[in-house]
Design a protein around this motif. Structure first.
Motif, PDB file in Angstrom:
ATOM      1  N   LEU A 175      74.339  36.188  92.802  1.00  0.00           N
ATOM      2  CA  LEU A 175      73.184  35.955  92.669  1.00  0.00           C
ATOM      3  C   LEU A 175      73.008  34.634  91.663  1.00  0.00           C
ATOM      4  CD1 LEU A 175      69.886  36.351  92.877  1.00  0.00           C
ATOM      5  CD2 LEU A 175      70.086  37.983  91.056  1.00  0.00           C
ATOM      6  N   LEU A 176      73.757  34.566  90.484  1.00  0.00           N
ATOM      7  CA  LEU A 176      74.076  33.599  89.783  1.00  0.00           C
ATOM      8  C   LEU A 176      74.284  32.120  90.675  1.00  0.00           C
ATOM      9  CD1 LEU A 176      75.933  34.961  86.684  1.00  0.00           C
ATOM     10  CD2 LEU A 176      73.527  33.996  86.690  1.00  0.00           C
ATOM     11  N   LYS A 177      75.247  32.459  91.711  1.00  0.00           N
ATOM     12  CA  LYS A 177      75.640  31.329  92.464  1.00  0.00           C
ATOM     13  C   LYS A 177      74.449  30.877  93.225  1.00  0.00           C
ATOM     14  CE  LYS A 177      78.649  29.691  96.267  1.00  0.00           C
ATOM     15  NZ  LYS A 177      79.755  30.395  97.240  1.00  0.00           N
ATOM     16  N   ARG A 178      73.667  31.784  93.851  1.00  0.00           N
ATOM     17  CA  ARG A 178      72.226  31.317  94.418  1.00  0.00           C
ATOM     18  C   ARG A 178      71.203  30.713  93.373  1.00  0.00           C
ATOM     19  NH1 ARG A 178      69.662  36.533  96.880  1.00  0.00           N
ATOM     20  NH2 ARG A 178      68.266  34.944  97.963  1.00  0.00           N
ATOM     21  N   LEU A 179      71.207  31.013  92.235  1.00  0.00           N
ATOM     22  CA  LEU A 179      70.327  30.344  91.292  1.00  0.00           C
ATOM     23  C   LEU A 179      70.784  29.053  90.849  1.00  0.00           C
ATOM     24  CD1 LEU A 179      69.745  33.449  88.898  1.00  0.00           C
ATOM     25  CD2 LEU A 179      67.985  32.782  90.486  1.00  0.00           C
ATOM     26  N   VAL A 208      69.397  37.665  78.217  1.00  0.00           N
ATOM     27  CA  VAL A 208      69.631  36.458  78.551  1.00  0.00           C
ATOM     28  C   VAL A 208      71.165  35.927  78.539  1.00  0.00           C
ATOM     29  CG1 VAL A 208      69.136  34.169  77.401  1.00  0.00           C
ATOM     30  CG2 VAL A 208      67.240  35.881  77.632  1.00  0.00           C
ATOM     31  N   GLY A 209      72.049  36.923  77.793  1.00  0.00           N
ATOM     32  CA  GLY A 209      73.365  36.316  77.720  1.00  0.00           C
ATOM     33  C   GLY A 209      74.105  36.463  79.150  1.00  0.00           C
ATOM     34  N   GLN A 210      73.360  37.214  79.960  1.00  0.00           N
ATOM     35  CA  GLN A 210      73.976  37.176  81.296  1.00  0.00           C
ATOM     36  C   GLN A 210      74.122  36.208  82.368  1.00  0.00           C
ATOM     37  OE1 GLN A 210      72.788  41.051  83.695  1.00  0.00           O
ATOM     38  NE2 GLN A 210      71.549  41.617  82.020  1.00  0.00           N
ATOM     39  N   TYR A 211      73.233  34.803  81.785  1.00  0.00           N
ATOM     40  CA  TYR A 211      73.109  33.849  82.689  1.00  0.00           C
ATOM     41  C   TYR A 211      74.130  32.811  82.026  1.00  0.00           C
ATOM     42  CZ  TYR A 211      68.824  35.736  84.097  1.00  0.00           C
ATOM     43  OH  TYR A 211      67.991  36.674  84.832  1.00  0.00           O
TER      44      TYR A 211
END
Length: 366
Positions: A175-179, A208-211
């Motif tokens: 999901l982070l790659k998509r974002l 927030v640290g997950q980003y």
């Protein structure tokens, strides 16, 4: 107001009246709360005197502006947003990425499309992406209509202690790659603080640290939760540059009777907080949810156009929240067609479309 040569007399305390509304005084000193711990629209002066869609504070400041111009003999120039008279902030709270199968199947059965219904059932059974797993589609639609998207992502998939659902997805590497790709195409990723974090800065920081190290500039709390005695301090302590929670869930308009971003008042220190509040003006669910306005599709744009006229008049920011699930073609009440109507009206008025980060940069130079 009485005007004389070199003098102006305002026969009302517009400064105190503006402070009362803009600071959220009525919320801070009220014990009225709904089941989500929110100050309810039904307890507000906006509801009592029917001015929720009127930015009264802007009118108060306009009185002061007229007086200053008269006394000084110089016109005060209105704010412009990259050459436009006003701005619009198009946002999406992402509560679900794995839902929508039931909606699609019911729609197909209702229209006698048995093959399509069967295909949807098979898709769900085989793990195909769900209809609401549509971030790229949402960005394509907003881009087609001339705006960048700001995606407020929920970072907790655990239900709240009272059973209220948070996300049905997790912030993982995929999901982070998509974002990151959405951001490369002009979108913004922001925090959608999970249920309960409006009073818990430790949990909010963990989310927030997950980003990663890139950081998120903005936040909006799930269910628009906001406890005026605690939440502003949580937002400030979490280090956000802006928040966009302050709107009534029950009605479109101006919760603080002001159509521009502002620094919330810190009642404990008697000074402004460090973050900018970009008020929320209209949310899709507000317009038709059975607990809220229950407008018919054809009634939506006529109902909110006067509010847009006020924002245009005062050079403000029109903040629109359209959840990703409302881009589902199965939604014909507050769906993609109604969103396009709103966007086209804002475009016709000449709005410039900005992300939250860009709004902060415009106002604060950072």
């Amino acid at each position: 107001m009485a005007l004389a040569k070199g003098a102006a007399t305002i026969n009302a305390d517009v400064v105190s009246a503006a402070f009362y509304l803009l600071s959220g005084w009525q919320e801070f000193f009220s014990v009225e709360r709904d089941r989500h711990g929110r100050f309810p629209y039904s307890a507000s002066v906006q509801q009592q005197y029917s001015f929720v869609a009127l930015p009264v504070v802007n009118y108060y400041f306009d009185v002061l502006k007229t007086a200053v111009e008269h006394v000084s003999g110089q016109a005060l120039q209105p704010r412009h947003w990259q050459g436009a008279a006003f701005a619009s902030f198009i946002t999406h709270d992402i509560d679900s990425l794995h839902g929508g199968w039931g909606t699609a199947i019911r729609r197909d059965l209702r229209h006698g499309k048995l093959f399509d219904a069967g295909r949807a059932l098979l898709g769900k059974a085989t793990g195909r992406p769900a209809p609401w797993n549509n971030l790229e589609h949402v960005q394509a639609e907003t881009t087609r209509l001339g705006a960048p998207s700001t995606f407020f992502m929920l970072s907790s998939s655990q239900p709240a202690p009272n059973g209220t659902a948070n996300a049905d997805y997790k912030i993982d590497s995929s999901l982070l790659k998509r974002l990151r790709q959405l951001e490369a195409n002009g979108a913004e990723t922001a925090s959608h603080g999970s249920y309960g974090t409006a009073a818990d800065v430790t949990r909010l920081r963990e989310e927030v640290g997950q980003y990663g190290s890139a950081g998120l500039a903005g936040n909006r709390f799930h269910y628009l939760c906001w406890e005026p005695r605690r939440t502003p301090g949580v937002v400030a302590a979490a280090g956000f540059r802006y928040d966009s929670t302050l709107g009534f869930a029950e009605h479109f308009g101006f919760r603080n009777s002001y159509c521009l971003p502002f620094y919330p008042f810190d009642f404990e220190r008697a000074q402004a907080h460090s973050f900018l509040e970009i008020p929320l003006n209209v949310m899709d669910a507000t317009l038709h949810h059975p607990n809220y306005l229950q407008l018919r599709p054809a009634e939506i744009l006529p109902a909110i156009k006067p509010m847009f006229e006020e924002i245009e008049r005062f050079g403000g920011v029109a903040t629109v929240l359209w959840h990703n699930d409302h881009f589902d073609p199965a939604n014909t009440t507050t769906g993609p067609h109604q969103f396009a109507e709103i966007m086209n009206d804002l475009r016709r008025r000449g709005a410039v479309f900005l992300t939250g980060r860009q709004i902060v940069a415009e106002l604060c130079g950072r």
